[in-house]
Design a protein around this motif. Structure first.
Motif, PDB file in Angstrom:
ATOM      1  N   LEU A  58      -8.942  27.932 -58.050  1.00 16.52           N
ATOM      2  CA  LEU A  58      -9.546  26.728 -57.494  1.00 16.52           C
ATOM      3  C   LEU A  58     -10.157  26.983 -56.114  1.00 16.52           C
ATOM      4  O   LEU A  58     -11.194  26.414 -55.782  1.00 16.52           O
ATOM      5  N   ARG A  59      -9.537  27.842 -55.336  1.00 15.13           N
ATOM      6  CA  ARG A  59     -10.139  28.175 -54.036  1.00 15.13           C
ATOM      7  C   ARG A  59     -11.429  28.977 -54.221  1.00 15.13           C
ATOM      8  O   ARG A  59     -12.414  28.769 -53.499  1.00 15.13           O
ATOM      9  N   LEU A  60     -11.435  29.904 -55.180  1.00  7.72           N
ATOM     10  CA  LEU A  60     -12.632  30.703 -55.419  1.00  7.72           C
ATOM     11  C   LEU A  60     -13.785  29.848 -55.941  1.00  7.72           C
ATOM     12  O   LEU A  60     -14.912  29.959 -55.474  1.00  7.72           O
ATOM     13  N   ALA A  61     -13.494  29.021 -56.933  1.00  7.81           N
ATOM     14  CA  ALA A  61     -14.554  28.289 -57.615  1.00  7.81           C
ATOM     15  C   ALA A  61     -14.955  27.009 -56.895  1.00  7.81           C
ATOM     16  O   ALA A  61     -16.131  26.646 -56.873  1.00  7.81           O
ATOM     17  N   PHE A  62     -13.968  26.323 -56.304  1.00 12.49           N
ATOM     18  CA  PHE A  62     -14.226  25.002 -55.745  1.00 12.49           C
ATOM     19  C   PHE A  62     -14.224  24.990 -54.223  1.00 12.49           C
ATOM     20  O   PHE A  62     -14.563  23.987 -53.599  1.00 12.49           O
ATOM     21  N   GLY A  63     -13.783  26.080 -53.597  1.00 11.58           N
ATOM     22  CA  GLY A  63     -13.840  26.178 -52.144  1.00 11.58           C
ATOM     23  C   GLY A  63     -12.864  25.304 -51.404  1.00 11.58           C
ATOM     24  O   GLY A  63     -13.047  25.026 -50.224  1.00 11.58           O
ATOM     25  N   GLN A  64     -11.795  24.871 -52.087  1.00 16.64           N
ATOM     26  CA  GLN A  64     -10.824  24.004 -51.439  1.00 16.64           C
ATOM     27  C   GLN A  64      -9.410  24.506 -51.699  1.00 16.64           C
ATOM     28  O   GLN A  64      -9.118  25.014 -52.790  1.00 16.64           O
ATOM     29  N   ASN A  65      -8.542  24.337 -50.707  1.00 16.04           N
ATOM     30  CA  ASN A  65      -7.146  24.721 -50.841  1.00 16.04           C
ATOM     31  C   ASN A  65      -6.357  23.515 -51.345  1.00 16.04           C
ATOM     32  O   ASN A  65      -6.088  22.579 -50.587  1.00 16.04           O
ATOM     33  N   PHE A  66      -5.966  23.541 -52.610  1.00 20.00           N
ATOM     34  CA  PHE A  66      -5.318  22.371 -53.205  1.00 20.00           C
ATOM     35  C   PHE A  66      -3.830  22.295 -52.877  1.00 20.00           C
ATOM     36  O   PHE A  66      -3.167  21.342 -53.251  1.00 20.00           O
ATOM     37  N   HIS A  67      -3.299  23.318 -52.200  1.00 21.11           N
ATOM     38  CA  HIS A  67      -1.934  23.196 -51.675  1.00 21.11           C
ATOM     39  C   HIS A  67      -1.902  22.211 -50.518  1.00 21.11           C
ATOM     40  O   HIS A  67      -0.855  21.638 -50.213  1.00 21.11           O
ATOM     41  N   GLU A  68      -3.042  22.032 -49.860  1.00 21.79           N
ATOM     42  CA  GLU A  68      -3.114  21.162 -48.682  1.00 21.79           C
ATOM     43  C   GLU A  68      -4.012  19.953 -48.940  1.00 21.79           C
ATOM     44  O   GLU A  68      -4.468  19.306 -48.002  1.00 21.79           O
ATOM     45  N   CYS A  69      -4.250  19.652 -50.190  1.00 20.29           N
ATOM     46  CA  CYS A  69      -5.188  18.588 -50.549  1.00 20.29           C
ATOM     47  C   CYS A  69      -4.471  17.236 -50.556  1.00 20.29           C
ATOM     48  O   CYS A  69      -3.324  17.131 -51.001  1.00 20.29           O
ATOM     49  N   ASP A  70      -5.142  16.195 -50.086  1.00 21.08           N
ATOM     50  CA  ASP A  70      -4.501  14.884 -50.004  1.00 21.08           C
ATOM     51  C   ASP A  70      -4.813  13.994 -51.201  1.00 21.08           C
ATOM     52  O   ASP A  70      -4.243  12.902 -51.319  1.00 21.08           O
ATOM     53  N   PHE A  71      -5.701  14.446 -52.117  1.00 20.30           N
ATOM     54  CA  PHE A  71      -6.025  13.562 -53.235  1.00 20.30           C
ATOM     55  C   PHE A  71      -5.485  14.062 -54.574  1.00 20.30           C
ATOM     56  O   PHE A  71      -5.564  13.353 -55.579  1.00 20.30           O
ATOM     57  N   ILE A  72      -4.892  15.261 -54.607  1.00 17.68           N
ATOM     58  CA  ILE A  72      -4.274  15.755 -55.837  1.00 17.68           C
ATOM     59  C   ILE A  72      -3.361  16.916 -55.473  1.00 17.68           C
ATOM     60  O   ILE A  72      -3.577  17.600 -54.469  1.00 17.68           O
ATOM     61  N   ASP A  73      -2.295  17.115 -56.279  1.00 15.51           N
ATOM     62  CA  ASP A  73      -1.413  18.257 -56.034  1.00 15.51           C
ATOM     63  C   ASP A  73      -1.432  19.177 -57.252  1.00 15.51           C
ATOM     64  O   ASP A  73      -2.009  18.857 -58.289  1.00 15.51           O
ATOM     65  N   MET A  74      -0.776  20.339 -57.121  1.00 15.63           N
ATOM     66  CA  MET A  74      -0.817  21.343 -58.174  1.00 15.63           C
ATOM     67  C   MET A  74      -0.171  20.860 -59.472  1.00 15.63           C
ATOM     68  O   MET A  74      -0.611  21.214 -60.563  1.00 15.63           O
ATOM     69  N   ASP A  75       0.878  20.049 -59.361  1.00 17.43           N
ATOM     70  CA  ASP A  75       1.521  19.531 -60.568  1.00 17.43           C
ATOM     71  C   ASP A  75       0.543  18.671 -61.360  1.00 17.43           C
ATOM     72  O   ASP A  75       0.491  18.738 -62.600  1.00 17.43           O
ATOM     73  N   ARG A  76      -0.243  17.880 -60.656  1.00 18.15           N
ATOM     74  CA  ARG A  76      -1.216  17.014 -61.325  1.00 18.15           C
ATOM     75  C   ARG A  76      -2.346  17.852 -61.933  1.00 18.15           C
ATOM     76  O   ARG A  76      -2.813  17.568 -63.037  1.00 18.15           O
ATOM     77  N   VAL A  77      -2.774  18.892 -61.223  1.00 25.06           N
ATOM     78  CA  VAL A  77      -3.793  19.787 -61.783  1.00 25.06           C
ATOM     79  C   VAL A  77      -3.299  20.399 -63.080  1.00 25.06           C
ATOM     80  O   VAL A  77      -4.036  20.471 -64.079  1.00 25.06           O
ATOM     81  N   GLU A  78      -2.044  20.832 -63.101  1.00 22.66           N
ATOM     82  CA  GLU A  78      -1.486  21.437 -64.314  1.00 22.66           C
ATOM     83  C   GLU A  78      -1.507  20.458 -65.482  1.00 22.66           C
ATOM     84  O   GLU A  78      -1.849  20.818 -66.609  1.00 22.66           O
ATOM     85  N   VAL A  79      -1.156  19.212 -65.218  1.00 20.70           N
ATOM     86  CA  VAL A  79      -1.161  18.193 -66.278  1.00 20.70           C
ATOM     87  C   VAL A  79      -2.578  17.993 -66.818  1.00 20.70           C
ATOM     88  O   VAL A  79      -2.793  17.948 -68.039  1.00 20.70           O
ATOM     89  N   LEU A  80      -3.561  17.873 -65.927  1.00 16.26           N
ATOM     90  CA  LEU A  80      -4.945  17.654 -66.343  1.00 16.26           C
ATOM     91  C   LEU A  80      -5.457  18.808 -67.209  1.00 16.26           C
ATOM     92  O   LEU A  80      -6.087  18.601 -68.247  1.00 16.26           O
TER      93      LEU A  80
END
Length: 378
Positions: A58-80
């Motif tokens: 996600l950091r490579l493709a989307f340019g964002q660190n989702f460990h520090e993201c305020d609108f979604i977390d890794m558990d939610r990404v896994e579910v999606l």
């Protein structure tokens, strides 16, 4: 589209420039495992390795660190991702009856609705990522797929030329996420599972890693990946027994062909069963056994030239992200095996490890692999 993704994610130059991201995510993986090691807490390795792999992709493709993201977390990404992958991989009546009847049955069964809901949620996540990119402008830590495609979308095009749209962008984001995360996690889990089931191989591999890399390293870096030859044999053997996508992706015949006396009509869907090939006793001695040494005296590799081993496919439709996937896979395993020793929960024997499989596109270990990490004492 393939050239664009190749330039932004898979080119040698990009691979080199992205190494700091992979190493940072490796450091985070070790940090999280160390907490469990200090308390001798049982670890669900899928959760830990999913966070590592998704963090990189996600950091490579989307340019964002989702460990520090305020609108979604890794558990939610896994579910999606899991919801979307299940929808893609599930058999549907329209696959067998390409008429109104198949479509009608899919609607009645609810499969059509479940697929729409899964991809609607995934698309909403992608739209949020796109919106964040547009607000941030050029402040991301590197050029990424989303930035590159947004630039193409906003660029004026000549009359009649191909126009990239936001639909193309979301489709490419879907491909990267579905293809880039679960396959790597699945392979790492199967590899650690087989190593746990075969202490001889585990001990040999960890001794090679620690002897080759030296004692008391503070962190694993990508130059270390080229120094551990036995780990490459272990990964090949894991690919042979547990290809992450056992049927690859379907192909379609461009013309009528004949294979071993069977006539295959034009436009037929073809699936390549790499799982069966990898366990074929005509190709492999002791085909059901986990023996990495079988690759020590052979040139067989997984890059598409040897059809006995095809985890990434072959030809023009082979996986373009093979180099990126291997870098993530090797770095994740190396961090786990250098810094930690692994043991089964109290009261559990090797014979009790459940090897049942589950999944659709990717065939994962059905029962979670839970082990106790211990920081290695030098």
């Amino acid at each position: 589209m393939k050239k664009l993704v190749g330039l932004e994610l898979f080119s040698p130059q990009k691979q080199k420039s992205f190494r700091y991201i992979r190493e940072e995510e490796g450091d985070l993986l070790v940090k999280e495992m160390s907490k469990s090691a200090q308390t001798q807490t049982l670890v669900d390795l899928r959760k830990a390795l999913y966070s590592f792999t998704a963090g990189v992709i996600l950091r490579l493709a989307f340019g964002q660190n989702f460990h520090e993201c305020d609108f979604i977390d890794m558990d939610r990404v896994e579910v999606l991702v899991q919801e979307a992958e299940t929808s893609v991989g599930a058999l549907a009546f329209t696959d067998f009856f390409p008429t109104g009847l198949g479509w009608l049955v899919d609607r009645i069964s609810g499969q059509h609705s479940r697929m729409n809901k899964a991809f609607s949620r995934l698309t909403s996540f992608f739209q949020h990522v796109i919106d964040e990119h547009m607000k941030a402008g050029q402040t991301q830590d590197h050029s990424d797929l989303v930035s590159a495609m947004l630039d193409m979308i906003n660029r004026p095009t000549k009359s009649g030329s191909f126009k990239v749209t936001s639909h193309h962008l979301k489709a490419m984001m879907t491909d990267v996420v579905l293809a880039g995360i679960n396959a790597g996690v699945t392979t790492m889990i199967w590899t650690i599972t087989e190593l746990t089931r075969h202490p001889r191989v585990m001990n040999k591999l960890q001794e090679e890693i620690r002897t080759t890399l030296g004692f008391n390293k503070e962190r694993i870096i990508e130059e270390d990946l080229e120094k551990v030859e036995y780990m490459k044999l272990v990964i090949k053997e894991s690919f042979r027994l547990h290809p992450p996508a056992p049927l690859l992706l379907p192909r379609q015949t461009m013309s009528e062909i004949e294979i071993q006396g069977y006539t295959i009509p034009k436009n037929s869907m073809i699936k390549i069963n790499t799982y069966t090939i990898g366990r074929d006793p005509k190709c492999w001695t002791e085909a059901e056994e986990f023996i990495p040494e079988r690759f020590s005296d052979t040139s067989i590799n997984f890059k598409g030239q040897h059809f006995e081993l095809l985890p990434f496919g072959a030809g023009r439709r082979s996986c373009p992200g093979m180099a990126l996937g291997m870098a993530n896979l090797e770095l994740g395993l190396l961090n786990l095996l250098y810094f930690f020793d692994w043991s089964l929960p109290n009261g559990m024997a090797i014979e009790d490890i459940d090897m049942d499989e589950a999944g659709d596109l990717n065939i994962a270990k059905k029962v979670p692999l839970e082990l106790v990490p211990t920081l290695h004492r030098w």
